[in-house]
Every structure is written in structure tokens, then in C-alpha cells.
Design a protein around this motif. Structure first.
Motif, PDB file in Angstrom:
ATOM      1  N   TYR A  76     119.265 -52.098 -28.813  1.00  0.00           N
ATOM      2  CA  TYR A  76     118.360 -51.471 -29.774  1.00  0.00           C
ATOM      3  C   TYR A  76     117.275 -50.667 -29.053  1.00  0.00           C
ATOM      4  O   TYR A  76     116.911 -49.573 -29.496  1.00  0.00           O
ATOM      5  N   ILE A  77     116.785 -51.178 -27.952  1.00  0.00           N
ATOM      6  CA  ILE A  77     115.799 -50.418 -27.167  1.00  0.00           C
ATOM      7  C   ILE A  77     116.420 -49.124 -26.652  1.00  0.00           C
ATOM      8  O   ILE A  77     115.784 -48.060 -26.667  1.00  0.00           O
ATOM      9  N   ALA A  78     117.673 -49.188 -26.207  1.00  0.00           N
ATOM     10  CA  ALA A  78     118.356 -47.980 -25.751  1.00  0.00           C
ATOM     11  C   ALA A  78     118.483 -46.971 -26.894  1.00  0.00           C
ATOM     12  O   ALA A  78     118.332 -45.756 -26.693  1.00  0.00           O
ATOM     13  N   TYR A  79     118.748 -47.452 -28.077  1.00  0.00           N
ATOM     14  CA  TYR A  79     118.826 -46.608 -29.286  1.00  0.00           C
ATOM     15  C   TYR A  79     117.486 -45.921 -29.539  1.00  0.00           C
ATOM     16  O   TYR A  79     117.437 -44.719 -29.834  1.00  0.00           O
ATOM     17  N   LEU A  80     116.381 -46.650 -29.407  1.00  0.00           N
ATOM     18  CA  LEU A  80     115.053 -46.052 -29.586  1.00  0.00           C
ATOM     19  C   LEU A  80     114.774 -45.003 -28.517  1.00  0.00           C
ATOM     20  O   LEU A  80     114.185 -43.950 -28.807  1.00  0.00           O
ATOM     21  N   ARG A  81     115.192 -45.264 -27.308  1.00  0.00           N
ATOM     22  CA  ARG A  81     114.956 -44.296 -26.225  1.00  0.00           C
ATOM     23  C   ARG A  81     115.789 -43.023 -26.440  1.00  0.00           C
ATOM     24  O   ARG A  81     115.324 -41.922 -26.124  1.00  0.00           O
ATOM     25  N   GLN A  82     116.990 -43.186 -26.953  1.00  0.00           N
ATOM     26  CA  GLN A  82     117.806 -42.006 -27.268  1.00  0.00           C
ATOM     27  C   GLN A  82     117.128 -41.168 -28.351  1.00  0.00           C
ATOM     28  O   GLN A  82     117.117 -39.928 -28.287  1.00  0.00           O
ATOM     29  N   SER A  83     116.542 -41.820 -29.315  1.00  0.00           N
ATOM     30  CA  SER A  83     115.820 -41.120 -30.369  1.00  0.00           C
ATOM     31  C   SER A  83     114.588 -40.415 -29.804  1.00  0.00           C
ATOM     32  O   SER A  83     114.313 -39.251 -30.128  1.00  0.00           O
ATOM     33  N   ASN A  84     113.873 -41.109 -28.937  1.00  0.00           N
ATOM     34  CA  ASN A  84     112.672 -40.535 -28.330  1.00  0.00           C
ATOM     35  C   ASN A  84     112.991 -39.294 -27.500  1.00  0.00           C
ATOM     36  O   ASN A  84     112.188 -38.351 -27.434  1.00  0.00           O
ATOM     37  N   ALA A  85     114.174 -39.255 -26.886  1.00  0.00           N
ATOM     38  CA  ALA A  85     114.566 -38.104 -26.081  1.00  0.00           C
ATOM     39  C   ALA A  85     114.743 -36.841 -26.921  1.00  0.00           C
ATOM     40  O   ALA A  85     114.813 -35.733 -26.370  1.00  0.00           O
ATOM     41  N   LEU A  86     114.781 -36.990 -28.250  1.00  0.00           N
ATOM     42  CA  LEU A  86     114.991 -35.855 -29.142  1.00  0.00           C
ATOM     43  C   LEU A  86     113.708 -35.366 -29.812  1.00  0.00           C
ATOM     44  O   LEU A  86     113.758 -34.494 -30.680  1.00  0.00           O
ATOM     45  N   VAL A  87     112.573 -35.904 -29.401  1.00  0.00           N
ATOM     46  CA  VAL A  87     111.303 -35.518 -30.021  1.00  0.00           C
ATOM     47  C   VAL A  87     111.063 -34.017 -29.904  1.00  0.00           C
ATOM     48  O   VAL A  87     110.741 -33.336 -30.885  1.00  0.00           O
ATOM     49  N   GLU A  88     111.233 -33.479 -28.703  1.00  0.00           N
ATOM     50  CA  GLU A  88     110.963 -32.050 -28.519  1.00  0.00           C
ATOM     51  C   GLU A  88     111.932 -31.190 -29.328  1.00  0.00           C
ATOM     52  O   GLU A  88     111.565 -30.105 -29.797  1.00  0.00           O
ATOM     53  N   LYS A  89     113.158 -31.686 -29.528  1.00  0.00           N
ATOM     54  CA  LYS A  89     114.125 -30.949 -30.336  1.00  0.00           C
ATOM     55  C   LYS A  89     113.614 -30.776 -31.766  1.00  0.00           C
ATOM     56  O   LYS A  89     113.801 -29.716 -32.382  1.00  0.00           O
ATOM     57  N   VAL A  90     112.962 -31.801 -32.295  1.00  0.00           N
ATOM     58  CA  VAL A  90     112.396 -31.698 -33.647  1.00  0.00           C
ATOM     59  C   VAL A  90     111.379 -30.562 -33.701  1.00  0.00           C
ATOM     60  O   VAL A  90     111.372 -29.742 -34.625  1.00  0.00           O
ATOM     61  N   TYR A  91     110.527 -30.488 -32.679  1.00  0.00           N
ATOM     62  CA  TYR A  91     109.503 -29.441 -32.644  1.00  0.00           C
ATOM     63  C   TYR A  91     110.118 -28.058 -32.451  1.00  0.00           C
ATOM     64  O   TYR A  91     109.637 -27.067 -33.012  1.00  0.00           O
ATOM     65  N   GLN A  92     111.176 -27.988 -31.664  1.00  0.00           N
ATOM     66  CA  GLN A  92     111.851 -26.703 -31.484  1.00  0.00           C
ATOM     67  C   GLN A  92     112.457 -26.216 -32.795  1.00  0.00           C
ATOM     68  O   GLN A  92     112.362 -25.033 -33.143  1.00  0.00           O
ATOM     69  N   LEU A  93     113.064 -27.122 -33.533  1.00  0.00           N
ATOM     70  CA  LEU A  93     113.655 -26.760 -34.816  1.00  0.00           C
ATOM     71  C   LEU A  93     112.578 -26.331 -35.811  1.00  0.00           C
ATOM     72  O   LEU A  93     112.756 -25.363 -36.557  1.00  0.00           O
ATOM     73  N   GLU A  94     111.471 -27.038 -35.823  1.00  0.00           N
ATOM     74  CA  GLU A  94     110.383 -26.676 -36.729  1.00  0.00           C
ATOM     75  C   GLU A  94     109.838 -25.303 -36.395  1.00  0.00           C
ATOM     76  O   GLU A  94     109.595 -24.480 -37.306  1.00  0.00           O
ATOM     77  N   LYS A  95     109.683 -25.013 -35.118  1.00  0.00           N
ATOM     78  CA  LYS A  95     109.150 -23.722 -34.690  1.00  0.00           C
ATOM     79  C   LYS A  95     110.069 -22.586 -35.113  1.00  0.00           C
ATOM     80  O   LYS A  95     109.606 -21.472 -35.453  1.00  0.00           O
ATOM     81  N   ALA A  96     111.380 -22.853 -35.131  1.00  0.00           N
ATOM     82  CA  ALA A  96     112.366 -21.834 -35.519  1.00  0.00           C
ATOM     83  C   ALA A  96     112.564 -21.751 -37.029  1.00  0.00           C
ATOM     84  O   ALA A  96     113.441 -21.022 -37.497  1.00  0.00           O
ATOM     85  N   GLY A  97     111.763 -22.512 -37.789  1.00  0.00           N
ATOM     86  CA  GLY A  97     111.902 -22.491 -39.246  1.00  0.00           C
ATOM     87  C   GLY A  97     113.038 -23.344 -39.766  1.00  0.00           C
ATOM     88  O   GLY A  97     113.469 -23.188 -40.907  1.00  0.00           O
ATOM     89  N   GLY A  98     113.521 -24.270 -38.942  1.00  0.00           N
ATOM     90  CA  GLY A  98     114.690 -25.060 -39.314  1.00  0.00           C
ATOM     91  C   GLY A  98     114.507 -25.957 -40.519  1.00  0.00           C
ATOM     92  O   GLY A  98     115.488 -26.278 -41.201  1.00  0.00           O
ATOM     93  N   PHE A  99     113.279 -26.383 -40.788  1.00  0.00           N
ATOM     94  CA  PHE A  99     113.038 -27.307 -41.892  1.00  0.00           C
ATOM     95  C   PHE A  99     112.353 -26.630 -43.081  1.00  0.00           C
ATOM     96  O   PHE A  99     111.883 -27.297 -43.991  1.00  0.00           O
ATOM     97  N   ARG A 100     112.299 -25.313 -43.069  1.00  0.00           N
ATOM     98  CA  ARG A 100     111.657 -24.576 -44.150  1.00  0.00           C
ATOM     99  C   ARG A 100     112.678 -24.239 -45.231  1.00  0.00           C
ATOM    100  O   ARG A 100     113.741 -23.691 -44.935  1.00  0.00           O
ATOM    101  N   ASP A 101     112.378 -24.600 -46.454  1.00  0.00           N
ATOM    102  CA  ASP A 101     113.259 -24.316 -47.593  1.00  0.00           C
ATOM    103  C   ASP A 101     114.671 -24.864 -47.331  1.00  0.00           C
ATOM    104  O   ASP A 101     114.820 -26.047 -47.104  1.00  0.00           O
ATOM    105  N   LYS A 102     115.676 -23.999 -47.305  1.00  0.00           N
ATOM    106  CA  LYS A 102     117.054 -24.451 -47.055  1.00  0.00           C
ATOM    107  C   LYS A 102     117.317 -24.766 -45.589  1.00  0.00           C
ATOM    108  O   LYS A 102     118.353 -25.350 -45.243  1.00  0.00           O
ATOM    109  N   GLY A 103     116.400 -24.348 -44.740  1.00  0.00           N
ATOM    110  CA  GLY A 103     116.550 -24.651 -43.328  1.00  0.00           C
ATOM    111  C   GLY A 103     117.625 -23.835 -42.643  1.00  0.00           C
ATOM    112  O   GLY A 103     118.068 -22.803 -43.141  1.00  0.00           O
ATOM    113  N   THR A 104     118.064 -24.334 -41.482  1.00  0.00           N
ATOM    114  CA  THR A 104     119.082 -23.657 -40.690  1.00  0.00           C
ATOM    115  C   THR A 104     120.272 -24.592 -40.458  1.00  0.00           C
ATOM    116  O   THR A 104     120.128 -25.816 -40.555  1.00  0.00           O
ATOM    117  N   PRO A 105     121.446 -24.039 -40.145  1.00  0.00           N
ATOM    118  CA  PRO A 105     122.601 -24.901 -39.856  1.00  0.00           C
ATOM    119  C   PRO A 105     122.325 -25.880 -38.716  1.00  0.00           C
ATOM    120  O   PRO A 105     122.781 -27.028 -38.759  1.00  0.00           O
TER     121      PRO A 105
END
Length: 315
Positions: free
Chosen positions: A242-271
Motif C-alpha cells: 500500500y505504501i508503494a501504491y501511495l508513492r506511485q500516486s505521488n510520482a504523478l503529482v506534477e503530471k496533474v499540474y501539467q494537465l491543468e496548465k494545458a487546460g486538461g480539466f477545463r469543461d470537456k477537458g482533453t483526451p
């Protein structure tokens, strides 16, 4: 009519503002938590109890349950369990491995705090978060209830009461497992980038709710990620895995911000945002299903007798 429309629009904007700026961000919102529990419940194998396989509706309903305990009207309840929903892994990067016990974890944090001269309160347990501990504690409850179910069945005794407990524990645990699949529940960057920001990520306090609640609620259903969840596998060490699962999730934090910056979560979002989000929701369902399955298998083992070295000493 215009006045009424103006009022409705104003109230809608107020609701969105409150949602975005709430300090108590709820991972995946009501829809995401419900979906994660539902998909996992739909994948319960035939080798597990039939009553549990038939409890899809109940388990799905329980997905958001711990967020229902975060109402300020129940101050003691809200205050006590807020840290259960997250862990800021950056704050414990100095630990080679997290201790398995909640109180051993407290001790490590207080020792670190005592020796710190730079923001020592960052190491208070309630500021670091306790996410893996509540998850494993509910896992233990589920395993104990499965064991009781097995014993009652073997003795030809009624099992209705313990079945209800099992369904509740399975659904309750699902909330925290789902929290762990949302990268922003594993980081100090949980709702707007803090510290050095060379990539210009948002510092506004709206990314959390925009991603997990508004975007998911408007664009994703359980059917969008159900096929990504496969048959359960037995975990070798639930806490370590379970700790490994949390660390895998944590490794994707910057990806969330990259997607937000590209408008990925706005309205219909992006593929790309759609694929990323469905994969995270599926990861939550998969880990939950694996934990249920492992608890069921482990419950078949005979527990250590009271007074043995493996059992805790009485006070």
C-alpha cells in the motif's frame, strides 16, 4: 424571470467558489468515490462470499462515507479524522521506511520535530497526514470480521450481523484507498503549487476541486474505467504494497499540474486528461479489490493465541 435567472446564476457561482476554495478538499468527490467502490465490488470473484458479491449498491454508497463525517456541525468527528484523508510524503522523505504502527509513526515525527529548527510544526502528525494508517486499521477490522464469518459458518451459526459489518468495513476502507489514488492527496502540493515554481504551475486554490470533483463529475462514469480493473491478486505484504501504491500516486503529482496548465480539466477537458483520470480511478479500484481479496484469504489463517509472543500484552 430575469431576476430569478440572475439569482440562480449567482448562487451557482457562489457554490463553485465555495467548492474551489474549501480547505477540506474531498478526493474524487461523491461521484469518484462511488465509482471506485462500485467497480471494485463488481469485480469480486466467485471465491469470495456471495453476500459480499451481492452488496454492490451498499458498497458503492459507502464510498463517500468518511467525507460525510467532515461537517463542522460534528466538530469532534471532523477534527479527529481530517488527517486520515491524506499523507504529505515529502514531509517523511527522511524516513527510510514508514513504521507499520500509527504510534510508532507518531514517535518518529515528534523526534524529528524536536530536532528541527525550520518549521517544526510541519512534522506534527495532523500536518503530515495519516492516510496509510487508517487504511490498514480498517483492513484489520475487515480481516477480523471475515475470520468471524468463517468461524460462524463452520459452526452453523447465523452470520447476518457479521455480514453487515463486513460490508461496512469493505465500503469504509474503499474511501481511503480511493484517496490514495488521487495524487494530490499524497503531497504538500495538494491545492496550488508551493515553493520554487520554474514551470509556472497554478498557485490558485482551485486545482484540487477542479480535477477530482468538477471534471470527474461532468465527464467520467464508472463504465469508463471498469475494463481497466482485472481480477484481484493477493498482496504479499498489504502495508508495504500500500505504501508503494501511495508513492506511485505521488510520482504523478506534477503530471496533474501539467494537465491543468494545458487546460486538461477545463469543461470537456482533453483526451490525455481523460486517460490519466480514468487510470487513476482504476488504480483505486484495483488496490481496493486486491485488499479485499487479501483480507479474505488471510482470514483463513488461525490467529496467534492470546498470551503468545505475537499477541500484545494486556495493560
Amino acid at each position: 424571470m430575469r431576476a430569478r435567472e440572475h439569482f440562480q446564476r449567482a448562487m451557482s457561482l457562489l457554490l463553485v467558489a465555495l467548492l474551489f476554495h474549501s480547505e477540506a478538499a474531498y478526493a474524487w468527490g461523491n461521484e469518484g468515490h462511488t465509482y471506485i467502490n462500485r467497480v471494485a465490488a463488481q469485480k469480486i470473484p466467485a471465491s469470495m462470499p456471495r453476500f459480499l458479491r451481492r452488496a454492490i449498491v451498499e458498497i458503492a454508497y459507502l464510498g463517500p462515507e468518511p467525507d460525510r463525517w467532515r461537517n463542522p456541525a460534528e466538530f469532534a468527528l471532523k477534527n479527529a479524522q481530517e488527517p486520515d484523508h491524506f499523507i504529505d510524503l515529502e514531509r517523511v522523505s527522511w524516513l527510510d521506511s514508514l513504521p507499520k504502527g500509527r504510534y510508532e509513526f507518531y514517535r518518529k515525527l515528534y523526534e524529528k520535530r524536536a530536532g528541527s529548527t525550520d518549521h517544526p510544526d510541519d512534522y506534527l502528525p495532523e500536518h503530515v497526514g495519516l492516510q496509510p494508517y487508517i487504511t490498514m486499521e480498517v483492513y484489520g477490522r475487515l480481516k477480523a470480521a471475515f475470520r468471524e464469518y468463517r468461524q460462524l459458518k463452520a459452526a452453523h451459526q447465523p452470520t447476518a450481523s457479521v455480514e453487515q459489518a463486513i460490508i461496512f468495513y469493505a465500503g469504509w476502507m474503499g474511501h481511503y484507498v480511493a484517496d490514495g489514488s488521487q495524487p494530490l492527496h499524497t503531497t504538500i502540493q495538494y491545492n496550488g503549487w508551493v515553493g520554487p515554481n520554474p514551470n509556472g504551475y497554478t498557485t490558485q486554490h482551485d486545482i484540487h476541486a477542479q480535477f477530482e470533483t468538477v471534471y470527474v463529475g461532468a465527464n467520467i462514469t464508472a463504465n469508463n474505467f471498469s475494463a481497466l480493473v482485472h481480477a484481484p491478486e493477493r498482496l504479499k505484504d498489504p502495508f508495504t504494497d500500500y505504501i508503494a501504491y501511495l508513492r506511485q500516486s505521488n510520482a504523478l503529482v506534477e503530471k496533474v499540474y501539467q494537465l491543468e496548465k494545458a487546460g486538461g480539466f477545463r469543461d470537456k477537458g482533453t483526451p490525455e486528461a481523460f486517460e490519466f483520470t480514468t487510470q487513476r480511478l482504476a488504480a483505486g479500484s484495483q488496490m481496493l479489490l486486491d485488499l479485499w481479496y487479501t483480507a479474505w484469504l488471510e482470514s483463513a489463517a488461525v490467529p496467534a493465541p492470546a498470551g503468545s509472543p505475537a499477541a500484545p500484552k494486556p495493560n
